[in-house]
Design a protein around this motif. Structure first.
Motif, PDB file in Angstrom:
ATOM      1  N   ILE A 100      50.134  18.400  52.421  1.00 53.61           N
ATOM      2  CA  ILE A 100      49.017  17.625  51.874  1.00 53.61           C
ATOM      3  C   ILE A 100      49.167  17.571  50.355  1.00 53.61           C
ATOM      4  O   ILE A 100      49.254  18.610  49.697  1.00 53.61           O
ATOM      5  CB  ILE A 100      47.658  18.253  52.243  1.00 53.61           C
ATOM      6  CG1 ILE A 100      47.547  18.474  53.753  1.00 53.61           C
ATOM      7  CG2 ILE A 100      46.523  17.370  51.730  1.00 53.61           C
ATOM      8  CD1 ILE A 100      47.604  17.219  54.577  1.00 53.61           C
ATOM      9  N   LEU A 101      49.233  16.354  49.810  1.00 52.66           N
ATOM     10  CA  LEU A 101      49.305  16.173  48.365  1.00 52.66           C
ATOM     11  C   LEU A 101      47.970  15.658  47.848  1.00 52.66           C
ATOM     12  O   LEU A 101      47.532  14.564  48.222  1.00 52.66           O
ATOM     13  CB  LEU A 101      50.399  15.166  47.995  1.00 52.66           C
ATOM     14  CG  LEU A 101      51.834  15.655  47.824  1.00 52.66           C
ATOM     15  CD1 LEU A 101      52.714  14.503  47.357  1.00 52.66           C
ATOM     16  CD2 LEU A 101      51.923  16.815  46.845  1.00 52.66           C
ATOM     17  N   ARG A 102      47.330  16.417  47.000  1.00 53.95           N
ATOM     18  CA  ARG A 102      46.070  15.998  46.392  1.00 53.95           C
ATOM     19  C   ARG A 102      46.353  15.203  45.127  1.00 53.95           C
ATOM     20  O   ARG A 102      47.339  15.441  44.429  1.00 53.95           O
ATOM     21  CB  ARG A 102      45.200  17.216  46.050  1.00 53.95           C
ATOM     22  CG  ARG A 102      44.876  18.110  47.240  1.00 53.95           C
ATOM     23  CD  ARG A 102      44.028  17.373  48.259  1.00 53.95           C
ATOM     24  NE  ARG A 102      43.718  18.215  49.410  1.00 53.95           N
ATOM     25  CZ  ARG A 102      43.135  17.781  50.518  1.00 53.95           C
ATOM     26  NH1 ARG A 102      42.804  16.477  50.609  1.00 53.95           N
ATOM     27  NH2 ARG A 102      42.885  18.599  51.510  1.00 53.95           N
ATOM     28  N   GLY A 103      45.491  14.255  44.824  1.00 50.70           N
ATOM     29  CA  GLY A 103      45.639  13.487  43.605  1.00 50.70           C
ATOM     30  C   GLY A 103      46.154  12.077  43.870  1.00 50.70           C
ATOM     31  O   GLY A 103      46.271  11.638  45.018  1.00 50.70           O
ATOM     32  N   SER A 104      46.466  11.367  42.781  1.00 53.29           N
ATOM     33  CA  SER A 104      46.890   9.965  42.860  1.00 53.29           C
ATOM     34  C   SER A 104      48.367   9.840  42.505  1.00 53.29           C
ATOM     35  O   SER A 104      48.844  10.451  41.542  1.00 53.29           O
ATOM     36  CB  SER A 104      46.062   9.109  41.891  1.00 53.29           C
ATOM     37  OG  SER A 104      44.694   9.153  42.235  1.00 53.29           O
ATOM     38  N   TYR A 105      49.053   9.003  43.262  1.00 52.84           N
ATOM     39  CA  TYR A 105      50.489   8.798  43.082  1.00 52.84           C
ATOM     40  C   TYR A 105      50.799   7.305  43.209  1.00 52.84           C
ATOM     41  O   TYR A 105      50.068   6.563  43.859  1.00 52.84           O
ATOM     42  CB  TYR A 105      51.299   9.569  44.135  1.00 52.84           C
ATOM     43  CG  TYR A 105      51.111  11.063  44.070  1.00 52.84           C
ATOM     44  CD1 TYR A 105      52.036  11.871  43.408  1.00 52.84           C
ATOM     45  CD2 TYR A 105      50.002  11.675  44.663  1.00 52.84           C
ATOM     46  CE1 TYR A 105      51.860  13.245  43.343  1.00 52.84           C
ATOM     47  CE2 TYR A 105      49.822  13.055  44.600  1.00 52.84           C
ATOM     48  CZ  TYR A 105      50.754  13.829  43.935  1.00 52.84           C
ATOM     49  OH  TYR A 105      50.583  15.182  43.865  1.00 52.84           O
ATOM     50  N   VAL A 132      49.304  11.921  51.559  1.00 49.60           N
ATOM     51  CA  VAL A 132      48.936  11.799  50.153  1.00 49.60           C
ATOM     52  C   VAL A 132      47.476  11.359  50.052  1.00 49.60           C
ATOM     53  O   VAL A 132      47.044  10.427  50.749  1.00 49.60           O
ATOM     54  CB  VAL A 132      49.854  10.774  49.441  1.00 49.60           C
ATOM     55  CG1 VAL A 132      49.528  10.695  47.965  1.00 49.60           C
ATOM     56  CG2 VAL A 132      51.311  11.145  49.643  1.00 49.60           C
ATOM     57  N   GLU A 133      46.736  12.029  49.198  1.00 49.64           N
ATOM     58  CA  GLU A 133      45.310  11.719  49.063  1.00 49.64           C
ATOM     59  C   GLU A 133      45.088  10.274  48.609  1.00 49.64           C
ATOM     60  O   GLU A 133      44.272   9.546  49.177  1.00 49.64           O
ATOM     61  CB  GLU A 133      44.666  12.685  48.066  1.00 49.64           C
ATOM     62  CG  GLU A 133      43.162  12.481  47.908  1.00 49.64           C
ATOM     63  CD  GLU A 133      42.530  13.483  46.970  1.00 49.64           C
ATOM     64  OE1 GLU A 133      41.289  13.578  46.962  1.00 49.64           O
ATOM     65  OE2 GLU A 133      43.268  14.181  46.231  1.00 49.64           O
ATOM     66  N   GLU A 134      45.808   9.842  47.582  1.00 49.46           N
ATOM     67  CA  GLU A 134      45.675   8.467  47.087  1.00 49.46           C
ATOM     68  C   GLU A 134      47.057   7.968  46.667  1.00 49.46           C
ATOM     69  O   GLU A 134      47.707   8.588  45.828  1.00 49.46           O
ATOM     70  CB  GLU A 134      44.710   8.420  45.901  1.00 49.46           C
ATOM     71  CG  GLU A 134      44.438   7.023  45.387  1.00 49.46           C
ATOM     72  CD  GLU A 134      43.393   7.029  44.281  1.00 49.46           C
ATOM     73  OE1 GLU A 134      42.211   7.170  44.606  1.00 49.46           O
ATOM     74  OE2 GLU A 134      43.789   6.919  43.104  1.00 49.46           O
ATOM     75  N   THR A 186      54.510  13.969  54.688  1.00 52.29           N
ATOM     76  CA  THR A 186      53.520  14.263  53.650  1.00 52.29           C
ATOM     77  C   THR A 186      52.322  13.331  53.803  1.00 52.29           C
ATOM     78  O   THR A 186      52.493  12.129  54.040  1.00 52.29           O
ATOM     79  CB  THR A 186      54.137  14.079  52.246  1.00 52.29           C
ATOM     80  OG1 THR A 186      55.303  14.910  52.130  1.00 52.29           O
ATOM     81  CG2 THR A 186      53.150  14.438  51.156  1.00 52.29           C
ATOM     82  N   THR A 223      56.992  13.329  41.639  1.00 49.02           N
ATOM     83  CA  THR A 223      57.076  14.340  42.700  1.00 49.02           C
ATOM     84  C   THR A 223      58.039  13.822  43.755  1.00 49.02           C
ATOM     85  O   THR A 223      57.945  12.661  44.166  1.00 49.02           O
ATOM     86  CB  THR A 223      55.691  14.594  43.326  1.00 49.02           C
ATOM     87  OG1 THR A 223      54.837  15.169  42.326  1.00 49.02           O
ATOM     88  CG2 THR A 223      55.780  15.530  44.524  1.00 49.02           C
TER      89      THR A 223
END
Length: 366
Positions: free
Chosen positions: A32-37, A112-114, A110, A104
């Protein structure tokens, strides 16, 4: 997750207008990747694929998010670090302002949150999109004034690749082009900014078909002045036409070089046409260059060319059979038959006056 609707298809990984990515039914032990990418894309280790398939979301994404944090997809099981990417991929990304501090790398499933996903401006096998060429004119490395200290005529050679060049006797072509005022460029030996500068400032660019053509992928409309493509393999030239022609004020294509065949195999034991060899139809090429007004060659060194081409063919077949003896010895009888055929085709292509002509339809018994 992107679907199969037309809008989603634009955002997925395409080649020649066809989607080539796929989604597993369910993620396996996802991170789980938090944040914006911002999705940059998947990584490659080959220069041509890096330039044609990896980098074309970067400038469009910055039109939406000026300084995004990038997400790069690496091969499953690979180290998930920027430093683990191929050196040429790292160099290209750094040149475009992507590095270990603002990206990243993932190498497993994965969530991704956003995630920002924009349409790629170009794809392998298709003409670049007009809006993207306009963007490259404004933001790409081809903008800015010309520098008249650079060579006016450049031949982008493959001879430095030796038996992997795919063009027999190329050193002889280089010698007559030097006499005609050309600078010989070996792109694989040059840093990317130097490559871009040579392409940008040349009045005439003659490319031997190959990955070096992808070095102009970040140029916009009419950045190149006169681009010429010389064929090497059958049925692939249009892919390179689509790279060069939209970026050039004038584009010409020489298609007279005969393809002889291959002595290389893939891991499954199938012949690899992409590792085959072609001769240079030197008389026809010289006449073509004179006709389009870029070079005058008073004499074609035909016998010198045949000697050089034969030496290159021998080097190519010797190295191919050495690899097979070491890794796939069971294929050696099949390969030796291919080697014999290559030499027979070479002989059959030589015409009166030591000219290289088309490969006869049936130069030998099948």
């Amino acid at each position: 997750m992107l679907g199969d609707d037309p809008e989603s298809m634009l955002l997925r990984h395409n080649r020649s207008g066809q989607v080539v990515d796929h989604f597993a039914p369910a993620p396996r032990d996802p991170v789980i990747l938090r944040g914006s990418y911002a999705y940059l894309g998947r990584t490659f280790g080959h220069f041509g694929h890096i330039m044609s398939e990896m980098i074309h979301r970067i400038l469009p994404s910055r039109q939406v998010a000026k300084r995004p944090h990038w997400l790069i997809v690496h091969q499953r099981g690979s180290p998930p670090t920027f430093e683990a990417l191929a050196p040429v991929a790292q160099a290209m990304l750094r040149l475009l302002g992507v590095n270990e501090r603002n990206c990243t790398v993932i190498a497993k499933d994965t969530i991704v949150e956003e995630l920002l996903i924009v349409e790629a401006g170009a794809e392998l096998g298709s003409v670049p999109k007009d809006w993207y060429l306009d963007l490259l004119n404004r933001r790409g490395p081809g903008r800015g004034p010309l520098d008249d200290t650079f060579p006016k005529k450049v031949y982008v050679s493959r001879s430095g690749l030796e038996d992997k060049s795919g063009l027999l006797g190329e050193k002889v072509l280089e010698s007559i082009l030097v006499d005609a005022g050309f600078h010989i460029m070996h792109s694989e030996k040059l840093p990317l900014p130097r490559q871009f500068a040579l392409y940008r400032n040349a009045e005439v660019l003659l490319f031997a078909e190959g990955s070096a053509c992808h070095g102009v992928e970040l140029f916009g409309h009419d950045t190149l002045r006169h681009a010429i493509l010389m064929n090497r393999r059958p049925k692939v030239a249009t892919a390179f036409d689509r790279v060069l022609a939209p970026r050039a004020r004038r584009f010409d294509h020489f298609t007279g070089n005969p393809f002889f065949g291959t002595a290389a195999f893939n891991g499954r034991g199938d012949p690899r046409a992409d590792r085959g060899v072609s001769a240079i139809a030197l008389h026809d090429l010289v006449a073509f260059l004179a006709e389009i007004g870029v070079a005058t060659v008073p004499r074609v060194p035909a016998l010198a060319y045949l000697a050089a081409a034969h030496a290159d063919l021998t080097l190519y077949t010797d190295r191919a059979t050495a690899v097979t003896r070491r890794l796939q010895p069971e294929l050696l009888p099949k390969q030796l038959a291919l080697v014999e055929r290559l030499h027979d085709v070479f002989t059959a292509s030589v015409q009166a006056g030591a000219r290289i002509g088309p490969v006869p339809r049936h130069p030998m018994p099948a």
